[in-house]
Scaffold this active site. Structure first.
Site, PDB file in Angstrom:
ATOM      1  N   HIS A  15       0.811  -1.063   0.084  1.00 52.20           N
ATOM      2  CA  HIS A  15      -0.050  -0.005   0.023  1.00 52.20           C
ATOM      3  C   HIS A  15       0.892   1.423  -0.159  1.00 52.20           C
ATOM      4  O   HIS A  15       0.462   2.376   0.505  1.00 52.20           O
ATOM      5  CB  HIS A  15      -0.909   0.155   0.996  1.00 52.20           C
ATOM      6  CG  HIS A  15      -2.071  -0.973   0.842  1.00 52.20           C
ATOM      7  ND1 HIS A  15      -3.117  -0.609   0.256  1.00 52.20           N
ATOM      8  CD2 HIS A  15      -2.362  -2.346   1.295  1.00 52.20           C
ATOM      9  CE1 HIS A  15      -4.054  -1.665   0.168  1.00 52.20           C
ATOM     10  NE2 HIS A  15      -3.527  -2.744   0.900  1.00 52.20           N
ATOM     11  N   ALA A  80      -5.668 -15.600  -7.518  1.00 41.63           N
ATOM     12  CA  ALA A  80      -4.611 -16.311  -6.565  1.00 41.63           C
ATOM     13  C   ALA A  80      -3.838 -15.405  -5.976  1.00 41.63           C
ATOM     14  O   ALA A  80      -2.801 -15.707  -5.343  1.00 41.63           O
ATOM     15  CB  ALA A  80      -4.036 -17.505  -7.266  1.00 41.63           C
ATOM     16  N   SER A  83      -1.814 -11.140  -9.137  1.00 42.47           N
ATOM     17  CA  SER A  83      -1.990  -9.964 -10.030  1.00 42.47           C
ATOM     18  C   SER A  83      -1.959 -10.564 -11.625  1.00 42.47           C
ATOM     19  O   SER A  83      -1.324 -10.278 -12.648  1.00 42.47           O
ATOM     20  CB  SER A  83      -1.035  -9.114 -10.143  1.00 42.47           C
ATOM     21  OG  SER A  83      -1.522  -7.881 -10.580  1.00 42.47           O
ATOM     22  N   SER A  84      -3.014 -11.563 -11.828  1.00 41.17           N
ATOM     23  CA  SER A  84      -3.309 -12.136 -13.182  1.00 41.17           C
ATOM     24  C   SER A  84      -3.953 -11.024 -14.034  1.00 41.17           C
ATOM     25  O   SER A  84      -3.613 -10.698 -15.494  1.00 41.17           O
ATOM     26  CB  SER A  84      -4.370 -13.272 -13.268  1.00 41.17           C
ATOM     27  OG  SER A  84      -5.501 -12.608 -12.799  1.00 41.17           O
ATOM     28  N   GLU A 117      -7.020  -0.267 -16.028  1.00 42.97           N
ATOM     29  CA  GLU A 117      -7.530  -0.509 -14.906  1.00 42.97           C
ATOM     30  C   GLU A 117      -8.160   0.549 -14.261  1.00 42.97           C
ATOM     31  O   GLU A 117      -9.207   0.270 -13.590  1.00 42.97           O
ATOM     32  CB  GLU A 117      -6.144  -1.372 -13.996  1.00 42.97           C
ATOM     33  CG  GLU A 117      -6.763  -2.130 -12.808  1.00 42.97           C
ATOM     34  CD  GLU A 117      -5.969  -3.079 -12.155  1.00 42.97           C
ATOM     35  OE1 GLU A 117      -5.371  -3.977 -12.958  1.00 42.97           O
ATOM     36  OE2 GLU A 117      -6.033  -3.195 -10.831  1.00 42.97           O
ATOM     37  N   ASP A 129       1.922  -3.434  -9.824  1.00 39.73           N
ATOM     38  CA  ASP A 129       1.447  -5.033 -10.446  1.00 39.73           C
ATOM     39  C   ASP A 129       1.969  -4.875 -12.041  1.00 39.73           C
ATOM     40  O   ASP A 129       2.601  -5.678 -12.473  1.00 39.73           O
ATOM     41  CB  ASP A 129       0.114  -5.283 -10.480  1.00 39.73           C
ATOM     42  CG  ASP A 129      -0.456  -5.260  -9.030  1.00 39.73           C
ATOM     43  OD1 ASP A 129       0.363  -5.001  -8.003  1.00 39.73           O
ATOM     44  OD2 ASP A 129      -1.670  -5.036  -8.813  1.00 39.73           O
TER      45      ASP A 129
HETATM   46  C1  GLA Z   1      -3.100  -4.136  -5.240  1.00 42.53           C
HETATM   47  C2  GLA Z   1      -2.941  -3.011  -6.142  1.00 42.53           C
HETATM   48  C3  GLA Z   1      -1.399  -2.565  -5.777  1.00 42.53           C
HETATM   49  C4  GLA Z   1      -1.012  -2.098  -4.646  1.00 42.53           C
HETATM   50  C5  GLA Z   1      -1.256  -3.340  -3.573  1.00 42.53           C
HETATM   51  C6  GLA Z   1      -1.057  -2.933  -2.324  1.00 42.53           C
HETATM   52  O1  GLA Z   1      -2.126  -5.152  -5.509  1.00 42.53           O
HETATM   53  O2  GLA Z   1      -3.063  -3.538  -7.583  1.00 42.53           O
HETATM   54  O3  GLA Z   1      -1.367  -1.369  -6.992  1.00 42.53           O
HETATM   55  O4  GLA Z   1      -1.580  -0.853  -4.260  1.00 42.53           O
HETATM   56  O5  GLA Z   1      -2.697  -3.697  -4.097  1.00 42.53           O
HETATM   57  O6  GLA Z   1       0.373  -2.857  -2.013  1.00 42.53           O
END
Ligand code: GLA
Length: 320
Positions: A15, A80, A83-84, A117, A129
């Site tokens: 975060h 899962a 970050s697919s 996104e 991501d």
């Molecule tokens: C998700 C978001 C990222 C990041 C994380 C927390 O994965 O896609 O951009 O903010 O939460 O670190």
């Protein structure tokens, strides 16, 4: 053109992307591949129905109006916590760029995937991501600084020291995940404004005495997590894996108690890993469900989860 892009696991710095701070993700050894060709009308085929808005979001963000056939092949496990969605948007962006000869830079492709996104799908994520998917390096983590936009490789091969990183998928996704994520982002921006800072990651220990309650807890996570990212990079460079593990676990406590984005299942996954002998464990990603990661020494069996490594292939890869 077929392109593929990797999923990610964030080692620490949670975060912090949208707070203008530091993150340390690895691009992992699971990938999404996307094949794009010219077609009479635009068509998206994917085993996952949720893919279409992301794909169309990338086309819009790139300003592409030629009709294209986009086929999503093998994917990073969906849902899962790897970050697919970023692997998908980055794979699409690279394949479309190559097919149409757009000649966009990595920064431009990154901006397009983030816009897909944030604007088109409507989730206000911070960009970590997509940066991991597009800028990841073989055998390295990436130290991303969202203050100045820099990305530096940090060697990450714990396997050479007899360790392995295990992902534990809790299999739960709490319904408040998206709304609570957006709320955290908004409230951090409000505290930064109150403190007269461009981003909350600019806050110092001294600023903590100027606030209280929820604002204090959120800011304390940001300030201490920034320090933990730097400390973990130093500990990993020194081969001090005990310290790496301690920092991971401290990050989890901060996310649980101060940022309040953990949940019972994630806390249980972390406690179970530590009880089994992991050097450290923490939730990873946005929270409210999803995944935890744990660092295990050789000979210690993980009660649950699957090992992930830093990607051993180039981050994005396209063939015609
Ligand atoms: C998700 C978001 C990222 C990041 C994380 C927390 O994965 O896609 O951009 O903010 O939460 O670190």
């Amino acid at each position: 053109v077929t392109a593929s892009a990797p999923g990610r696991v964030n080692l620490i710095g949670e975060h912090l992307d949208y707070n203008g701070g530091l993150c340390l993700p690895i691009a992992v050894d699971r990938r999404t591949s996307v094949t794009v060709s010219r077609a009479p009308s635009t068509r998206v085929t994917s085993a996952h129905p949720g893919a279409e808005p992301y794909v169309r979001g990338v086309l819009t963000a790139l300003g592409v109006d030629e009709p294209l056939e986009i086929m999503v092949g093998d994917t990073v496990p969906v849902g899962a916590g790897l970050s697919s969605s970023a692997a998908l948007t980055c794979g699409v962006a690279v394949a479309v760029d190559r097919l149409l000869g757009l000649g966009r830079s990595v920064s431009e492709l990154l901006a397009a995937t983030i816009a897909a996104e944030n604007v088109h799908v409507g989730v206000p994520t911070g960009g970590m991501d997509q940066a991991a998917a597009l800028r990841g390096r073989v055998g390295h983590a990436l130290l991303l600084d969202f203050d100045d936009g820099s990305a530096g490789p940090v060697p990450w091969v714990p396997e050479e020291s007899g360790l392995r990183l295990v992902v534990v998928d809790t299999g739960v996704r709490h319904t408040l995940a998206t709304s609570a994520y957006a709320e955290r982002r908004r409230s951090c921006e409000a505290v930064a404004e109150r403190l007269g800072l461009p981003h909350l990651a600019h806050a110092t220990e001294g600023d903590l005495s100027r606030i209280d309650g929820v604002a204090l807890r959120r800011t304390r996570h940001v300030v201490t997590e920034q320090r933990r990212v730097r400390d973990l990079v130093a500990a990993a460079a020194a081969g001090d894996w005990t310290e790496v593990g301690r920092l991971m676990t401290a990050s989890h406590a901060s996310l649980r108690d101060d940022y309040e984005v953990s949940c019972a299942e994630l806390d249980a996954a972390v406690d179970q890993a530590l009880a089994a002998g992991a050097l450290g464990a923490r939730m990873t990603g946005g929270g409210f469900g999803g995944c935890a990661i744990a660092l295990y020494p050789e000979g210690v069996e993980a009660p649950t989860g699957f090992p992930v490594r830093a990607s051993r292939a180039a981050s994005v890869d396209a063939t015609t």
